[in-house]
Design an enzyme around this catalytic site. Structure first.
Site, PDB file in Angstrom:
ATOM      1  N   GLU A 302      11.927 -53.864  -1.927  1.00  0.00           N
ATOM      2  CA  GLU A 302      13.070 -54.753  -2.151  1.00  0.00           C
ATOM      3  C   GLU A 302      12.677 -56.213  -1.893  1.00  0.00           C
ATOM      4  O   GLU A 302      12.015 -56.506  -0.895  1.00  0.00           O
ATOM      5  CB  GLU A 302      14.215 -54.350  -1.220  1.00  0.00           C
ATOM      6  CG  GLU A 302      15.451 -55.217  -1.338  1.00  0.00           C
ATOM      7  CD  GLU A 302      16.521 -54.870  -0.301  1.00  0.00           C
ATOM      8  OE1 GLU A 302      17.656 -55.342  -0.452  1.00  0.00           O
ATOM      9  OE2 GLU A 302      16.210 -54.114   0.660  1.00  0.00           O
ATOM     10  N   LYS A 370      22.100 -54.773  -8.011  1.00  0.00           N
ATOM     11  CA  LYS A 370      22.706 -53.947  -6.957  1.00  0.00           C
ATOM     12  C   LYS A 370      24.222 -53.970  -7.041  1.00  0.00           C
ATOM     13  O   LYS A 370      24.837 -55.031  -7.185  1.00  0.00           O
ATOM     14  CB  LYS A 370      22.237 -54.457  -5.588  1.00  0.00           C
ATOM     15  CG  LYS A 370      22.610 -53.560  -4.418  1.00  0.00           C
ATOM     16  CD  LYS A 370      22.014 -54.108  -3.123  1.00  0.00           C
ATOM     17  CE  LYS A 370      22.295 -53.203  -1.942  1.00  0.00           C
ATOM     18  NZ  LYS A 370      21.740 -53.749  -0.681  1.00  0.00           N
ATOM     19  N   CYS A 424      18.050 -50.612  -1.355  1.00  0.00           N
ATOM     20  CA  CYS A 424      18.392 -50.542   0.062  1.00  0.00           C
ATOM     21  C   CYS A 424      19.348 -49.382   0.320  1.00  0.00           C
ATOM     22  O   CYS A 424      19.081 -48.258  -0.060  1.00  0.00           O
ATOM     23  CB  CYS A 424      18.961 -51.884   0.528  1.00  0.00           C
ATOM     24  SG  CYS A 424      19.159 -52.014   2.323  1.00  0.00           S
TER      25      CYS A 424
END
Length: 555
Positions: A302, A370, A424
């Site tokens: 990430e 995301k 994540c």
């Protein structure tokens, strides 16, 4: 003194506790329950701790003040149990506030205590709700399962949700039990876990005489032993049908640079961090430089590049130079749209935490933004008001990040099955396949657990990501900044892995996905169906107990 006498004394101690002693027992039982979860996997602790919650609700339900007072007392016990559970399960969150302690350290006590206190309200509501329909007998264990299962489901959905350490994870170890997630999902396993772990002590404590004790033993065997045996049988059969092949022509290299979080965003270190990723990519697991010979896809973690790569042509050129012909890089990266980014004039700037795929020329092939942002990490609730008084999220980006589009796009990367991006903690959300535009054939999970140090947090994160692979019947490739990086097959087995704080790379073939997974098709409808079964049993048992027996009428 025999075991049954000890259980009876323990039952009496819990039921008779008052004031802070009662709260302390609830708190301690909740805290100890964390031993059932990753990385400890000592599920038998729940045979001791969940009965405490049942007995505390027993005592509350007998309150002379009626149902309202019973619900209040039970809610208090549930809150203290939940506080212990979440405080000891999530203490590692405080590590993030120490990365820049001079800026955020003052918030650590508030964050470590306020979040568990808030999450404990879900368990308080479950206990209070259960107390309103609480009746003596085995049915009350199913009542608690229904209310606690519903509370855990709500915790995973309300205010974007936070389904971390759902109680059902206690039934996802060892591997054979983990397979049941492919049928029941983690919320369905929560329904099963409550009666399975609470029945033996609760039923034994109620049996005072020999015949009653034998009946209690048979009931405990039925409620505990039979479900566990069925889960194990299902897991054994499901493992036996696991695909044995790999995706032809794919060889993956995962890079784990283990960059210190405090160094990550310092401007003077950005170029060196980027070059470090490239250098690690060009070396195999032994450290030998092979310039990615035979590698088709490289995976970085990430936000691997601590800058906006789409606005740095020299970085894209370096990526193209690193990759052999026909190879691709999948990496976490930040991007922005709108003012100052070459976007539409007058459009407000938006920033995204993304998963990007680059081809051998350094050109952008695909991107996923995301959709589940971390509260207080990537955005602030009531952003404008809190920023006006000087607060900012841990990423220290004014305005925070924007949410990507839904349904979640599935990335088309040459050579790979359809890719579902998980950035994540998106990997802790059940049903991620159903949230996608179409079923993915591979999950790529990029994360940076460097925020949370060498604690239980990253290990919990990795285990929950493994369970997503089992639920969906899809392999998972995970790249983390400082661990744990791995290739996980559709049965949850880690085929290759880089542990916490290890630095380097690891290569692997890509395991094949299952053609079918019950949970991938049915989702949480199985949880709902199982809940209806539990509710029906509670209703039938309640009606049967409400009908006077003939000998009682004649008496």
């Amino acid at each position: 003194m025999g075991a049954r006498d000890l259980i009876g004394d323990w039952h009496h101690t819990v039921r008779s506790a008052r004031g802070w002693r009662r709260r302390g027992l609830a708190f301690a039982a909740g805290a100890l329950s964390n031993l059932a979860l990753a990385p400890f996997f000592f599920a038998p602790i729940l045979f001791l701790t969940l009965p405490v919650l049942v007995w505390l609700i027993d005592d509350a339900a007998a309150h002379p003040g009626g149902r309202r007072e019973a619900a209040r007392a039970a809610g208090g016990a549930g809150w203290w149990f939940g506080l212990g559970y979440f405080l000891f399960g999530l203490f590692w969150i405080g590590e993030a506030f120490l990365v820049e302690s001079e800026k955020f350290g003052w918030l650590l006590p508030l964050a470590v205590s306020a979040m568990p206190a808030g999450l404990a309200l879900f368990w308080a509501g479950a206990a209070a709700g259960a107390a309103t329909v609480w009746r003596p007998g085995v049915g009350r264990l199913l009542v608690l399962a229904l209310f606690l299962g519903a509370a855990e489901w709500l915790r995973g959905h309300i205010l974007t949700g936070f389904p971390w350490n759902v109680l059902g994870y206690a039934l996802t170890w060892p591997l054979v039990l983990m397979q049941s997630a492919s049928l029941l999902g983690i919320y369905g396993l929560t329904l099963i876990a409550v009666p399975v772990f609470s029945a033996p002590l609760v039923l034994t404590a109620e049996a005072s005489r020999g015949r009653l004790r034998r009946r209690a033993g048979l009931k405990a065997l039925a409620i505990t032993g039979v479900p566990l045996a069925l889960l194990a049988a299902y897991g054994t059969a499901w493992l036996a049908t696991a695909p044995a092949g790999t995706v032809e022509g794919v060889r993956i290299r995962i890079v784990q640079p283990s960059v210190a979080q405090r160094d990550k965003w310092q401007p003077e270190k950005q170029a060196a961090i980027f070059q470090d990723h490239i250098a690690l990519s060009e070396r195999d697991a032994s450290g030998r430089r092979d310039d990615l010979a035979g590698i088709t896809h490289v995976i970085w973690p990430e936000a691997a590049m601590p800058f906006l790569p789409l606005e740095h042509p020299e970085a894209l050129a370096a990526i193209g130079e690193m990759l052999p012909d026909g190879a691709f890089l999948l990496t976490g990266a930040l991007r922005r749209e709108g003012a100052g980014s070459g976007g539409l004039a007058g459009r407000p700037e938006r920033a995204y935490n993304s998963l990007m795929a680059f081809d051998g020329a350094g050109a952008l092939e695909a991107v996923y933004d995301k959709t589940h942002l971390v509260p207080f990490g990537e955005y602030l609730p009531w952003q404008g008001a809190l920023e006006a008084i000087g607060l900012e999220q841990l990423t220290r980006r004014r305005g925070g990040f924007s949410v990507g589009v839904t349904p979640r796009p599935v990335l088309a990367v040459p050579g790979l099955p359809p890719v579902g991006g998980l950035i994540c903690y998106e990997a802790v959300f059940p049903g991620v396949g159903a949230q996608s535009a179409r079923r993915p054939g591979l999950f790529v999970n990029v994360t940076n657990d460097g925020w949370f140090g060498d604690t239980t947090g990253p290990r919990q994160h990795f285990h929950q990501a493994r369970v997503r692979a089992v639920e969906e019947g899809v392999p998972l490739v995970r790249a983390a900044n400082n661990g744990i990086s791995a290739v996980v097959d559709s049965s949850g087995r880690a085929l290759v892995m880089l542990g916490m704080n290890e630095r380097g790379s690891v290569d692997s073939h890509l395991p094949a996905a299952r053609t079918f997974s019950p949970y991938a098709v049915l989702g949480d409808s199985v949880f709902l169906l199982l809940g209806l079964v539990f509710a029906s049993i509670v209703y039938i048992v309640g009606r049967r107990n409400a009908v006077p027996r003939a000998k009682d009428v004649l008496r």
